[in-house]
Design a protein around this motif. Structure first.
Motif, PDB file in Angstrom:
ATOM      1  N   GLY A  49       1.455 -11.446   4.148  1.00 51.54           N
ATOM      2  CA  GLY A  49       0.040 -11.432   3.792  1.00 51.54           C
ATOM      3  C   GLY A  49      -0.186 -10.762   2.460  1.00 51.54           C
ATOM      4  N   GLN A  50      -1.234 -11.173   1.769  1.00 55.53           N
ATOM      5  CA  GLN A  50      -1.591 -10.505   0.515  1.00 55.53           C
ATOM      6  C   GLN A  50      -1.813  -9.019   0.790  1.00 55.53           C
ATOM      7  OE1 GLN A  50      -5.653 -11.770  -0.743  1.00 55.53           O
ATOM      8  NE2 GLN A  50      -5.510 -13.196   0.950  1.00 55.53           N
ATOM      9  N   GLN A  51      -1.248  -8.205  -0.079  1.00 57.78           N
ATOM     10  CA  GLN A  51      -1.292  -6.756   0.131  1.00 57.78           C
ATOM     11  C   GLN A  51      -2.688  -6.176  -0.121  1.00 57.78           C
ATOM     12  OE1 GLN A  51       2.671  -5.832  -2.205  1.00 57.78           O
ATOM     13  NE2 GLN A  51       2.098  -4.102  -0.930  1.00 57.78           N
ATOM     14  N   PRO A  95      -4.251  -7.571   5.952  1.00 59.61           N
ATOM     15  CA  PRO A  95      -4.297  -9.001   6.267  1.00 59.61           C
ATOM     16  C   PRO A  95      -3.157  -9.478   7.164  1.00 59.61           C
ATOM     17  CG  PRO A  95      -4.995  -8.677   4.017  1.00 59.61           C
ATOM     18  CD  PRO A  95      -4.544  -7.334   4.514  1.00 59.61           C
ATOM     19  N   HIS A  96      -1.920  -9.073   6.861  1.00 59.23           N
ATOM     20  CA  HIS A  96      -0.817  -9.561   7.695  1.00 59.23           C
ATOM     21  C   HIS A  96      -0.854  -8.921   9.075  1.00 59.23           C
ATOM     22  CE1 HIS A  96       2.308  -6.318   7.885  1.00 59.23           C
ATOM     23  NE2 HIS A  96       2.921  -7.164   8.693  1.00 59.23           N
ATOM     24  N   ASP A  97      -1.381  -7.683   9.172  1.00 62.50           N
ATOM     25  CA  ASP A  97      -1.561  -7.060  10.491  1.00 62.50           C
ATOM     26  C   ASP A  97      -2.503  -7.896  11.352  1.00 62.50           C
ATOM     27  OD1 ASP A  97      -0.107  -4.930   9.423  1.00 62.50           O
ATOM     28  OD2 ASP A  97      -1.881  -3.710   9.035  1.00 62.50           O
ATOM     29  N   GLU A 146       3.902  -2.176   9.570  1.00 58.09           N
ATOM     30  CA  GLU A 146       5.231  -1.698   9.166  1.00 58.09           C
ATOM     31  C   GLU A 146       5.111  -1.001   7.824  1.00 58.09           C
ATOM     32  OE1 GLU A 146       6.987  -3.448   6.383  1.00 58.09           O
ATOM     33  OE2 GLU A 146       4.950  -4.149   6.116  1.00 58.09           O
ATOM     34  N   TYR A 147       6.181  -0.326   7.416  1.00 54.51           N
ATOM     35  CA  TYR A 147       6.109   0.613   6.298  1.00 54.51           C
ATOM     36  C   TYR A 147       5.863  -0.052   4.951  1.00 54.51           C
ATOM     37  CZ  TYR A 147       7.974   3.878   9.728  1.00 54.51           C
ATOM     38  OH  TYR A 147       8.148   4.652  10.848  1.00 54.51           O
ATOM     39  N   GLY A 148       6.354  -1.269   4.747  1.00 53.93           N
ATOM     40  CA  GLY A 148       6.211  -1.898   3.450  1.00 53.93           C
ATOM     41  C   GLY A 148       4.768  -2.163   3.081  1.00 53.93           C
ATOM     42  N   ASP A 149       4.070  -2.938   3.903  1.00 55.63           N
ATOM     43  CA  ASP A 149       2.675  -3.262   3.610  1.00 55.63           C
ATOM     44  C   ASP A 149       1.808  -2.009   3.685  1.00 55.63           C
ATOM     45  OD1 ASP A 149       0.756  -5.044   2.805  1.00 55.63           O
ATOM     46  OD2 ASP A 149       0.495  -6.011   4.743  1.00 55.63           O
ATOM     47  N   ALA A 150       2.116  -1.110   4.628  1.00 58.97           N
ATOM     48  CA  ALA A 150       1.311   0.108   4.774  1.00 58.97           C
ATOM     49  C   ALA A 150       1.408   1.015   3.550  1.00 58.97           C
ATOM     50  CB  ALA A 150       1.747   0.876   6.020  1.00 58.97           C
ATOM     51  N   GLY A 169       3.845  -7.295   3.503  1.00 64.32           N
ATOM     52  CA  GLY A 169       3.084  -7.776   2.367  1.00 64.32           C
ATOM     53  C   GLY A 169       3.805  -8.917   1.676  1.00 64.32           C
ATOM     54  N   ASP A 170       3.072  -9.693   0.892  1.00 61.71           N
ATOM     55  CA  ASP A 170       3.674 -10.869   0.262  1.00 61.71           C
ATOM     56  C   ASP A 170       4.836 -10.513  -0.654  1.00 61.71           C
ATOM     57  OD1 ASP A 170       1.945  -9.650  -1.542  1.00 61.71           O
ATOM     58  OD2 ASP A 170       0.810 -11.462  -1.988  1.00 61.71           O
ATOM     59  N   ASN A 171       4.717  -9.408  -1.367  1.00 59.52           N
ATOM     60  CA  ASN A 171       5.826  -9.017  -2.242  1.00 59.52           C
ATOM     61  C   ASN A 171       7.037  -8.578  -1.436  1.00 59.52           C
ATOM     62  OD1 ASN A 171       4.570  -9.316  -4.905  1.00 59.52           O
ATOM     63  ND2 ASN A 171       3.192  -7.715  -4.209  1.00 59.52           N
ATOM     64  N   MET A 172       6.815  -7.871  -0.336  1.00 62.85           N
ATOM     65  CA  MET A 172       7.917  -7.442   0.515  1.00 62.85           C
ATOM     66  C   MET A 172       8.646  -8.638   1.120  1.00 62.85           C
ATOM     67  SD  MET A 172       5.434  -5.105   0.310  1.00 62.85           S
ATOM     68  CE  MET A 172       5.409  -3.446  -0.355  1.00 62.85           C
ATOM     69  N   MET A 173       7.868  -9.662   1.507  1.00 65.65           N
ATOM     70  CA  MET A 173       8.492 -10.863   2.058  1.00 65.65           C
ATOM     71  C   MET A 173       9.181 -11.673   0.964  1.00 65.65           C
ATOM     72  SD  MET A 173       8.118 -10.700   5.315  1.00 65.65           S
ATOM     73  CE  MET A 173       8.478  -8.967   4.983  1.00 65.65           C
ATOM     74  N   ALA A 174       8.593 -11.706  -0.234  1.00 64.06           N
ATOM     75  CA  ALA A 174       9.251 -12.395  -1.343  1.00 64.06           C
ATOM     76  C   ALA A 174      10.586 -11.748  -1.678  1.00 64.06           C
ATOM     77  CB  ALA A 174       8.346 -12.410  -2.564  1.00 64.06           C
ATOM     78  N   ALA A 175      10.715 -10.445  -1.413  1.00 62.97           N
ATOM     79  CA  ALA A 175      11.991  -9.768  -1.642  1.00 62.97           C
ATOM     80  C   ALA A 175      13.083 -10.357  -0.753  1.00 62.97           C
ATOM     81  CB  ALA A 175      11.842  -8.266  -1.385  1.00 62.97           C
ATOM     82  N   PHE A 176      12.732 -10.703   0.494  1.00 64.72           N
ATOM     83  CA  PHE A 176      13.691 -11.392   1.357  1.00 64.72           C
ATOM     84  C   PHE A 176      14.032 -12.761   0.784  1.00 64.72           C
ATOM     85  CE2 PHE A 176      12.312  -8.283   4.462  1.00 64.72           C
ATOM     86  CZ  PHE A 176      13.394  -8.137   5.326  1.00 64.72           C
ATOM     87  N   GLY A 177      13.033 -13.442   0.252  1.00 64.52           N
ATOM     88  CA  GLY A 177      13.233 -14.795  -0.234  1.00 64.52           C
ATOM     89  C   GLY A 177      13.981 -14.890  -1.549  1.00 64.52           C
TER      90      GLY A 177
END
Length: 499
Positions: free
Chosen positions: A81-83, A161-163, A176-180, A244-252
């Protein structure tokens, strides 16, 4: 997991659209992608909002387009989700106000108020790892208290948003810690909510019980029966913590181990990298976020990236293909034209009231080719300042992993290589945060899986799209970049070079 149950869904709720991706981990293949557009509420005071119900409608549309034979094989779901957004819920789990987004700049006064009550910018950085900037979640909560006291009085849960999407999927409230860590009330050093910061936000009310419990990055929660029936998914599906979207993009993009710098060329421009320890920038421009993979994700975000190139392209009345030809007909430095591309104000550097401007125009250099190149160079130079911030935090890199819509441009890929003086790599999977969310779900559902090995197995780089710095252009760009920094400090004296 059984061979037939190796499909993982990645959901990415961005600013412009919600995307759904289905990835088959056995075949190592994306089976399906669908997207639904999202509206944006904009006001002259800098407000940028959406209604949470729009996300659910978009999710239902995308799920309805997912073929039944894929649905039957779903094993896990990850949500991006957008941060920084603020989703206020009452005690019944109902959204009670529009969602203020990451790009909202209407809370400048609230940022200053909370910072002053907490003891100043330096104490914010020392205590929680980050200053309080417009766009972060914390100021949006105070804004609600001051501008919508009735909703604030009903406030029972503070979600991102992702929550909220996870809540819809599972019926459970968690984060979780990234988006928070993009809220300003999570202490990224101790990885816990900061009571003193929450008291500075509202000295009269204890907000801690309203914050969602923090789960570890590889935790899962069962898909709720209501959502399972609504979307026609099988029993036993698990939902990962997402992020957050950036945290998920890190996986990608593979930024889940040190040494890989990801640059996302989207509406906003973002630089981030994995770190095994908190990475603090003395200049306070680098956000010291936690990652959604168990470590930290130092990050820098600019608000004007493809915004600059798209506005210029449309003003010139050109197609994307025609603009690529314009870049081929121009040279580094854009004939002396310089762009400060702050169409939406700017986050880094912190210039929420800034406006875009062009400099160095004359009767010979004002050509479509130079105007378009200047727009791209301005966006790129603003991001190049991020490399300086990473260096101040002790981070070094051997390559840049490029993603986002701008990564499709061969000329922009080469410009990044030349301006940053680093080789550019492009992941074969260009679905960014949605693919990353599916990857996190795969990791979370694979007990005791080594994340680095899993990433190596499933993430490929498209060697045909990579490029190395051109020595002559790179040398020229070092001069042009310094000129950009000088112009920036002349126009905005508050932005001075940080050693």
């Amino acid at each position: 997991m059984r061979a037939q149950e190796q499909v993982f869904l990645g959901i990415d709720a961005g600013t412009q659209s919600l995307k759904l991706l289905a990835y088959d981990a056995g075949l190592k293949k994306i089976l399906h992608v669908s997207a639904a557009p999202l509206e944006l509420i904009s006001r002259d005071d800098g407000s940028r909002e959406q209604l949470a119900e729009w996300w659910l409608a978009a999710l239902r549309q995308c799920m309805s387009e997912l073929p039944d034979d894929i649905k039957r094989r779903v094993r896990g779901i990850g949500v991006s989700g957008q941060q920084h957004g603020f989703v206020p819920l009452n005690k019944n789990g109902e959204v009670i106000a529009p969602v203020k987004l990451w790009c909202d700049t209407s809370t400048i006064a609230e940022c200053a108020e909370i910072t002053e009550r907490f003891g100043g910018v330096e104490r914010c950085i020392d205590a929680v790892g980050n200053p309080i900037l417009p766009g972060y979640t914390i100021s949006k909560i105070l804004w609600l208290k001051k501008n919508n006291p009735q909703a604030y009085g009903e406030l029972a849960h503070i979600l991102l948003p992702h929550d909220y999407l996870n809540f819809h999927l599972t019926g459970k409230i968690f984060t979780e810690y990234g988006d928070a860590s993009g809220t300003s009330y999570l202490n990224i050093l101790r990885r816990e909510y900061d009571r003193d910061m929450l008291q500075a936000l509202d000295p009269e009310r204890d907000l801690l019980p309203m914050l969602p419990p923090l789960l570890e990055a590889n935790a899962t929660v069962p898909l709720g029966e209501t959502a399972r029936a609504e979307f026609g998914l099988p029993t036993g599906v698990k939902v990962s913590t997402g992020g957050g979207d950036n945290m998920m993009a890190a996986f990608g993009t593979g930024s889940v181990t040190p040494g890989v710098l990801t640059l996302s060329l989207g509406t906003s421009g973002t630089l981030f990298a994995h770190s095994d320890a908190p990475a603090i920038d003395p200049g306070s421009e680098l956000a010291a976020f936690c990652s959604s993979s168990g470590g930290w994700l130092p990050l820098l975000c600019t608000m004007n990236c493809t915004v600059a190139t798209e506005r210029t392209r449309k003003a010139l009345g050109k197609s994307i293909e025609e603009c690529e030809a314009l870049l081929a007909a121009s040279t580094p430095g854009a004939g002396g034209i310089q762009s400060l591309p702050f169409y939406n104000g700017e986050r880094i550097p912190n210039l929420p009231h800034a406006r875009a401007s062009l400099h160095g125009l004359n009767d010979s250099n004002m050509t479509p080719a130079n105007l378009y190149r200047a727009a791209m160079e301005g966006a790129t130079f603003t991001l190049r300042r991020g490399l300086d911030a990473f260096a101040r935090a002790g981070q070094t890199f051997t390559a840049i992993r490029l993603t986002g819509g701008g990564a499709k441009s061969p000329h922009w890929r080469q410009m990044i290589a030349d301006v940053f003086n680093l080789p550019v790599e492009v992941p074969a999977q260009q679905e960014g945060a949605a693919f990353g969310a599916a990857m996190q779900a795969l990791w979370a559902c694979s007990e005791n899986a080594d994340l680095a090995a899993l990433t190596e197995e499933h993430l490929a780089v498209d060697t045909s799209l990579g490029c190395a710095p051109d020595a002559e252009s790179s040398a020229a760009y070092q001069t042009h970049y310094q000129s950009f920094l000088e112009l920036l400090s002349q126009q905005y004296p508050s932005v001075q070079p940080v050693e």
